[in-house]
Design an enzyme around this catalytic site. Structure first.
Site, mmCIF file in Angstrom:
data_model
loop_
_atom_site.group_PDB
_atom_site.id
_atom_site.type_symbol
_atom_site.label_atom_id
_atom_site.label_comp_id
_atom_site.label_asym_id
_atom_site.label_seq_id
_atom_site.Cartn_x
_atom_site.Cartn_y
_atom_site.Cartn_z
ATOM 1 N N HIS A 144 183.227 39.845 20.751
ATOM 2 C CA HIS A 144 183.396 39.790 22.195
ATOM 3 C C HIS A 144 183.579 38.338 22.642
ATOM 4 O O HIS A 144 183.413 37.412 21.857
ATOM 5 C CB HIS A 144 182.194 40.420 22.917
ATOM 6 N N ALA A 145 183.914 38.186 23.915
ATOM 7 C CA ALA A 145 183.982 36.882 24.575
ATOM 8 C C ALA A 145 183.155 36.994 25.856
ATOM 9 O O ALA A 145 182.780 38.091 26.265
ATOM 10 C CB ALA A 145 185.426 36.508 24.895
#
Length: 151
Positions: A61-62
């Site tokens: 994820h970011a």
């Protein structure tokens, strides 16, 4: 915290290893971390990963706003950072080094050694809305300049 990038640098260069002070003592070493001094943000949350099964990958994820610092308290692991254009790998295996990751970077953590512990210092409280869990959505946001500084 400003994410302004100097001319000729890339966003991925914002990710960097930070070395913390070590107090050497015959009884054992001590490392300390101070927010806004050793860590370039106010620490609002701390969590850790442990008992990660062999072959498992964490992250994926970011973050939109969150800054993080990842430390291998015990054992070792690789952190793969992706700024939407290129990838860079960091091998963490010392408790007095941490990897700073600003917002807008996709991250994956893999190759955990047995009994490894990954400590994460975060700039924000948990907020699911801050996570980008779809890589193509992340790439689209990068291409549209979501994290670009405008002066």
């Amino acid at each position: 915290m400003s994410l302004k990038i100097e001319m000729g640098r890339k966003r991925i260069d914002l990710c960097k290893i930070i070395e913390f002070p070590v107090v050497h003592d015959h009884r054992g070493n001590l490392t300390f971390i101070e927010e806004n001094k050793h860590v370039p943000f106010e620490i609002k949350r701390i969590y850790y990963l442990y008992d990660v099964p062999s072959g498992a990958v964490r992250g994926g994820h970011a973050h939109i706003e969150l800054h993080q610092l990842i430390i291998a308290l015990s054992g070792s692991f690789d952190v793969i950072i992706d700024d939407g254009y290129q990838r860079k790998s960091f091998f963490l295996n010392r408790p007095h080094y941490g990897l700073y990751i600003p917002p807008g970077m996709w991250r994956e953590i893999e190759n955990f050694s047995s009994n490894s512990v990954a400590l994460v210092l975060a700039s924000e409280l948990y907020d699911e809305e801050d996570y980008i869990r779809d890589y193509e959505k992340f790439r689209k946001m990068v291409r549209e300049g979501f994290w670009d500084e405008s002066d």
